[in-house]
Design a protein around this motif. Structure first.
Motif, PDB file in Angstrom:
ATOM      1  N   ASP B  13      36.354  23.860 -29.098  1.00 14.41           N
ATOM      2  CA  ASP B  13      37.198  25.058 -29.086  1.00 14.41           C
ATOM      3  C   ASP B  13      36.537  26.166 -28.276  1.00 14.41           C
ATOM      4  O   ASP B  13      35.309  26.265 -28.240  1.00 14.41           O
ATOM      5  N   ILE B  14      37.396  27.004 -27.666  1.00 18.14           N
ATOM      6  CA  ILE B  14      36.850  28.136 -26.909  1.00 18.14           C
ATOM      7  C   ILE B  14      36.998  29.404 -27.733  1.00 18.14           C
ATOM      8  O   ILE B  14      38.092  29.754 -28.175  1.00 18.14           O
ATOM      9  N   LYS B  15      35.890  30.093 -27.971  1.00 21.15           N
ATOM     10  CA  LYS B  15      35.873  31.355 -28.700  1.00 21.15           C
ATOM     11  C   LYS B  15      35.572  32.489 -27.729  1.00 21.15           C
ATOM     12  O   LYS B  15      35.042  32.254 -26.641  1.00 21.15           O
ATOM     13  N   PHE B  16      35.894  33.704 -28.178  1.00 23.10           N
ATOM     14  CA  PHE B  16      35.575  34.889 -27.366  1.00 23.10           C
ATOM     15  C   PHE B  16      34.487  35.643 -28.119  1.00 23.10           C
ATOM     16  O   PHE B  16      34.762  36.533 -28.915  1.00 23.10           O
ATOM     17  N   PHE B  17      33.251  35.236 -27.875  1.00 26.10           N
ATOM     18  CA  PHE B  17      32.118  35.687 -28.681  1.00 26.10           C
ATOM     19  C   PHE B  17      31.242  36.692 -27.949  1.00 26.10           C
ATOM     20  O   PHE B  17      30.995  36.564 -26.736  1.00 26.10           O
ATOM     21  N   LEU B  18      30.709  37.613 -28.713  1.00 23.58           N
ATOM     22  CA  LEU B  18      29.568  38.407 -28.247  1.00 23.58           C
ATOM     23  C   LEU B  18      28.380  37.466 -28.112  1.00 23.58           C
ATOM     24  O   LEU B  18      28.280  36.487 -28.864  1.00 23.58           O
ATOM     25  N   GLY B  19      27.447  37.796 -27.236  1.00 25.13           N
ATOM     26  CA  GLY B  19      26.213  37.020 -27.158  1.00 25.13           C
ATOM     27  C   GLY B  19      25.588  36.865 -28.535  1.00 25.13           C
ATOM     28  O   GLY B  19      25.154  35.776 -28.922  1.00 25.13           O
ATOM     29  N   ASN B  20      25.568  37.956 -29.288  1.00 25.01           N
ATOM     30  CA  ASN B  20      24.966  37.928 -30.623  1.00 25.01           C
ATOM     31  C   ASN B  20      25.703  36.989 -31.575  1.00 25.01           C
ATOM     32  O   ASN B  20      25.084  36.337 -32.408  1.00 25.01           O
ATOM     33  N   GLU B  21      27.034  36.939 -31.470  1.00 26.25           N
ATOM     34  CA  GLU B  21      27.796  36.029 -32.334  1.00 26.25           C
ATOM     35  C   GLU B  21      27.547  34.578 -31.935  1.00 26.25           C
ATOM     36  O   GLU B  21      27.478  33.689 -32.790  1.00 26.25           O
ATOM     37  N   ALA B  22      27.378  34.349 -30.638  1.00 28.53           N
ATOM     38  CA  ALA B  22      27.095  32.995 -30.157  1.00 28.53           C
ATOM     39  C   ALA B  22      25.739  32.515 -30.685  1.00 28.53           C
ATOM     40  O   ALA B  22      25.553  31.331 -30.971  1.00 28.53           O
ATOM     41  N   ILE B  23      24.791  33.457 -30.823  1.00 29.25           N
ATOM     42  CA  ILE B  23      23.479  33.105 -31.373  1.00 29.25           C
ATOM     43  C   ILE B  23      23.642  32.640 -32.830  1.00 29.25           C
ATOM     44  O   ILE B  23      23.056  31.632 -33.250  1.00 29.25           O
ATOM     45  N   VAL B  24      24.475  33.357 -33.589  1.00 28.27           N
ATOM     46  CA  VAL B  24      24.712  32.981 -34.989  1.00 28.27           C
ATOM     47  C   VAL B  24      25.345  31.586 -35.048  1.00 28.27           C
ATOM     48  O   VAL B  24      24.932  30.730 -35.830  1.00 28.27           O
ATOM     49  N   ARG B  25      26.342  31.369 -34.193  1.00 27.88           N
ATOM     50  CA  ARG B  25      26.992  30.058 -34.155  1.00 27.88           C
ATOM     51  C   ARG B  25      25.960  28.966 -33.805  1.00 27.88           C
ATOM     52  O   ARG B  25      25.925  27.907 -34.424  1.00 27.88           O
ATOM     53  N   GLY B  26      25.113  29.249 -32.825  1.00 31.10           N
ATOM     54  CA  GLY B  26      24.076  28.283 -32.437  1.00 31.10           C
ATOM     55  C   GLY B  26      23.148  27.971 -33.599  1.00 31.10           C
ATOM     56  O   GLY B  26      22.740  26.823 -33.790  1.00 31.10           O
ATOM     57  N   ALA B  27      22.840  28.973 -34.394  1.00 31.85           N
ATOM     58  CA  ALA B  27      21.924  28.776 -35.525  1.00 31.85           C
ATOM     59  C   ALA B  27      22.574  27.937 -36.613  1.00 31.85           C
ATOM     60  O   ALA B  27      21.926  27.064 -37.201  1.00 31.85           O
ATOM     61  N   ILE B  28      23.872  28.178 -36.881  1.00 26.04           N
ATOM     62  CA  ILE B  28      24.493  27.362 -37.939  1.00 26.04           C
ATOM     63  C   ILE B  28      24.852  25.964 -37.425  1.00 26.04           C
ATOM     64  O   ILE B  28      25.047  25.047 -38.202  1.00 26.04           O
ATOM     65  N   GLU B  29      24.871  25.797 -36.103  1.00 27.70           N
ATOM     66  CA  GLU B  29      24.989  24.445 -35.552  1.00 27.70           C
ATOM     67  C   GLU B  29      23.628  23.749 -35.542  1.00 27.70           C
ATOM     68  O   GLU B  29      23.498  22.606 -35.116  1.00 27.70           O
ATOM     69  N   SER B  30      22.581  24.465 -35.972  1.00 29.77           N
ATOM     70  CA  SER B  30      21.234  23.889 -36.046  1.00 29.77           C
ATOM     71  C   SER B  30      20.788  23.712 -37.492  1.00 29.77           C
ATOM     72  O   SER B  30      19.635  23.403 -37.751  1.00 29.77           O
ATOM     73  N   GLY B  31      21.678  23.949 -38.446  1.00 26.24           N
ATOM     74  CA  GLY B  31      21.332  23.782 -39.856  1.00 26.24           C
ATOM     75  C   GLY B  31      20.381  24.833 -40.386  1.00 26.24           C
ATOM     76  O   GLY B  31      19.460  24.541 -41.150  1.00 26.24           O
TER      77      GLY B  31
END
Lengths: 192, 648
Positions: B13-31
């Motif tokens: 899916d394509i989201k419209f994220f702030l860089g900071n929100e993308a970092i959060v997403r990356g972290a929860i995709e890392s467990g």
């Protein structure tokens, strides 16, 4: 529609809802299938101070800041704020200037005269649009806060963007009575 | 506030994220298991987003810690015990966290799942900072790997990569962003959410976790010659560091080395100049891929290193060229000359595509389609607007009362009065009409600064510090002053929250009505201060309605200020007046109106008190009903009783 890159510079004062404007417009352009990048300024600098944001979209991802002399559109939510970003206008004077006629005066600081302002604006663009954004916002929402939505409605005619998509984007931001009022303001500006 | 929900959506899916929100997403995709942080622009949204979602994604813990040192210690020990941990701060926060990080960097957790990512957000151009500081210089001191994303999509991907590298090497990994990356919003393709693999059994062996001479030197050997060597292998082989436009040919035999947001400016400038160059994009900025850089240098006659602030990459590229006896000419900041003239790019301030283009024009003598210098030459009369305190801000009220009190103290004592500022919204009291600022350094320094002058002069020295900053690092300085009986006046401006970065909580915050709810126990600042034995007076806005608040506050500051001078005592005044941005969300706003019949346009409300909601209109004060937040101070200070709650 293919767009290599379209650059919008948005300027105004902290608290005028520039970031909300960026988000609604950006989200709609993403939904329409474009690659979008915006830059926001947060924190202390936003409080009553000048704010300058960029929104760029197209078929490839661009830098969050454009070169000077390359903007396609410059939006000023407060009239005098446009002076700060005139260097982004194209030298061939094709950049569209969308200017809210709202003036915010500060005590003890001289506000630029209308003569001076008009002079430097017409030196830089042949496409200047003055919008009574404050009046339209106030008429529909009893608040000047909706100026950003009024501007959004007005610029839609220049952008490769489906009206229903942008309305969907607005609906994500408001609900109930506020949504209805903002949509009315948006539609009046769109039909100007 | 997130526009697009971070945890929603399926892979692709394509989201419209702030860089900071993308970092959060990356972290929860890392467990991720735990996130600790101290708010600071441009890093704050990461912590706020985690606070919103951590229960839903079943993370173990999220906290806004008292300061960055504590934040990294909480996350560090969780990492040691096998958690996937992350800690976030702005660049100067790393100064505060640097003491524990030096030991932490060398320890070597024995638990398989251990991973630690340190988010450090720099703020070139000081959009929201007291200093401009390039945190990359720490990488040579700590000797730990670091990744630098250049846009929101990379924020997500590099966060995941950082966790992978940390888990593999058992080294903390720094994720370094700048304002234009953290606060850029863009299309981001999301991946799959991942559940944590943390186990209840864990190993905390002292040989690998205790910083003590008998263990540390061994750990350090392993750190440098084993783990960092592996990091170097990753740097050499990873696509994080890659050559783009490999086959590009230009008459100048010019190649470009860049990283982070500067990479996007380079692409923009090359497009603009219709110039084709090979480009080495560095995503892993420590350790640098020496072989990759050597090979890149060998194929070029000229190299242009493009980076913001310090010459972190350039000095290393120069060393690599020298090591290999290469004759390649390296353009950049001429970092050893301290010469503005020799520097193609500035050490100070943000870069942008215009600056990069101008530098490339100097190197190549190309003539661009738009004459940039012609545009730069044009000057306009720009209207000056300083950032101001919000309408209804309690700090303005304090400033107004302080101004009156100090005038009287100066008149009566004939002594000079000096002000020591700290980090918070109240820093804006440094500007006219208040101008309360003589010395200011960093978080928590005001109280000690006042002591330095008080111990060496006969003046009155007043420290101005907020509650959040006092908890962060002001407490040791106050205890130092109490112990040494230093005669200073300390004003603690207690607005209940960390106001400047978006009203996040600190250990004194009453979070009952907010997302933290009853999970926190607010520390009573008054009781805390009384416990130290210091002379403390507490004043609360709206408590004593018989007397006007501004006069009460003015009299109190006057009285205690005189006592500091006469009796050489230390006084603390705790001013409790909640941040208006919080109160307006809980209470109805009672807007004030000016009665033009009674107003004689004295200007006290708009030019002395300087409320941004009040303006002069038709020879009378005028309150903009859209801006007024109902603090009511203007009603109090109006000498003509022309300001009221009802419109005529």
């Amino acid at each position: 529609m293919t767009v290599e890159v379209y650059t919008i510079v948005i300027t105004g004062l902290g608290g005028q809802g520039l970031i909300r404007l960026l988000q609604i417009l950006g989200q709609a352009l993403v939904t329409q299938g474009y690659k979008v990048i915006t830059s926001e300024t947060h924190g202390l600098s936003q409080r009553g101070g000048k704010v300058k944001c960029f929104l760029r979209f197209g078929n490839k991802l661009n830098a969050p800041i454009p070169l000077i002399g390359t903007a396609d559109m410059i939006i000023a939510l407060e009239e005098s704020s446009i002076i700060d970003v005139l260097n982004y206008a194209k030298p061939d004077k094709s950049t569209k200037f969308i200017i809210s006629t709202y003036e915010k005066h500060n005590i003890n600081v001289e506000y630029p005269s209308l003569d001076y302002l008009l002079n430097i604006l017409y030196e830089n663009s042949d496409n200047i649009y003055f919008i009574p954004a404050m009046e339209i916002a106030f008429k529909h929402t009893k608040s000047q806060k909706a100026m950003n939505i009024v501007i959004l409605g007005y610029i839609l005619k220049f952008l490769p963007l489906n009206q229903s998509i942008i309305e969907g984007s607005i609906k994500k931001n408001f609900s109930g009575e506020a949504l209805e009022m903002n949509l009315n303001a948006f539609n009046e500006a769109f039909n100007l | 506030m997130s526009y697009d929900k971070i945890i929603e959506g399926k892979p692709g899916d394509i989201k419209f994220f702030l860089g900071n929100e993308a970092i959060v997403r990356g972290a929860i995709e890392s467990g991720i298991d735990i996130y600790t942080y101290y708010p600071g622009t441009p890093s704050s949204e990461v912590g706020e987003s985690f606070m919103d979602i951590y229960k839903e994604v079943r993370m173990k813990w999220v906290e806004s810690s008292i300061n960055e040192k504590v934040a990294i210690e909480v996350a560090g020990a969780a990492y040691a015990r096998g958690a996937t941990a992350m800690v976030g701060m702005k660049n100067v926060g790393l100064n505060v966290a640097s003491d524990p990080l030096f030991a932490l960097a060398t320890t070597r957790p024995k638990n398989k799942n251990s991973a630690l990512v340190i988010l450090v957000a720099d703020d070139p151009q000081q959009h929201s900072s007291a200093v401009e500081m390039d945190s990359r210089n720490y990488l040579k001191l700590f000797k730990i790997p670091a990744l630098e994303p250049s846009n929101p999509q990379e924020c997500l991907e590099f966060t995941k990569e950082a966790f992978k590298i940390s888990r593999k090497l058992k080294l903390p990994v720094i994720l370094r962003t700048v304002t234009m990356v953290s606060h850029a919003r863009s299309n981001v393709i999301i991946g799959e959410l991942k559940q944590s693999k943390i186990e209840e059994d864990f190993d905390l062996s002292k040989e690998v976790n205790v910083a003590l001479r008998i263990y540390f030197l061994d750990m350090k050997e392993n750190h440098i010659y084993n783990r960092m060597k592996h990091a170097l292998e990753i740097s050499e082989n990873s696509t994080l560091n890659r050559v783009e436009n490999e086959d590009a040919i230009n008459e100048f035999k010019l190649g470009i080395i860049t990283s982070g947001v500067s990479y996007s400016y380079v692409l923009e400038a090359l497009d603009f100049l219709e110039l084709n160059t090979p480009l080495l994009k560095i995503g892993m900025i420590n350790p640098l891929p020496v072989k990759k850089i050597t090979n890149f240098l060998k194929r070029c006659d000229q190299i242009f290193v493009v980076e913001e602030n310090d010459a972190f990459l350039e000095t290393q590229v120069l060393a690599i060229a020298q090591m290999n006896r290469l004759k390649v000419r390296i353009h950049g900041k001429d970092p050893f000359s301290y010469s503005k003239e020799n520097s193609l790019l500035p050490f100070v301030g943000e870069l942008n595509p215009t600056l990069v283009s101008l530098a490339l024009i100097k190197i190549t003598n190309l003539k661009p389609k738009v004459d940039l210098n012609q545009i730069i030459k044009r000057k306009y009369n720009i209207m000056e607007r300083k950032p101001i305190l919000c309408a209804g801000c309690p700090h303005r009220t304090t400033g107004y009362a302080l101004q009156k009190a100090v005038k009287k103290i100066k008149l009566n004592s004939e002594r000079n009065v000096y002000f020591y500022q700290d980090i918070g919204c109240y820093t804006l009291l440094a500007f006219p009409p208040f101008s309360f600022a003589n010395v200011k350094y960093c978080m928590g320094s005001s109280i000690a600064l006042a002591q330095g002058v008080a111990q060496t002069s006969e003046s009155l020295n007043i420290a101005i510090i907020g509650d959040g900053t006092f908890f962060h690092s002001g407490i040791p300085a106050l205890l130092n002053g109490i112990y040494n009986k230093t005669p200073i006046l300390v004003l603690i401006l207690d607005n209940g929250w960390i106001g400047m970065t978006g009203q996040q909580p600190h250990p004194g915050s009453d979070t009952r009505y907010y997302k933290e709810g009853n999970l926190k126990k607010a520390i009573d600042l008054e009781e805390f201060l009384r416990g130290t034995g210091v002379n403390v007076t507490v004043i609360k806005h709206n408590e004593n309605k018989d007397e006007e608040y501004t006069s009460q506050l003015r009299n109190l500051i006057y009285e205690k200020g005189c006592d500091v001078l006469e009796n050489k005592s230390l006084h603390v005044i705790l001013i409790k007046d909640e941040c208006i941005q919080k109160t307006v969300k809980r209470q109805p706003i009672i807007i004030r109106y000016v009665d033009p019949e009674l107003c004689n346009n004295c200007g006290i409300c708009y030019s002395q008190f300087l409320c941004p909601a009040i303006d002069e209109r038709d020879n009378s004060a005028f309150i903009d009903s859209n801006s007024c937040l109902g603090c009511g101070i203007c009603e109090e200070i109006c000498p003509n009783n022309a300001i009221n709650k009802e419109e005529d």
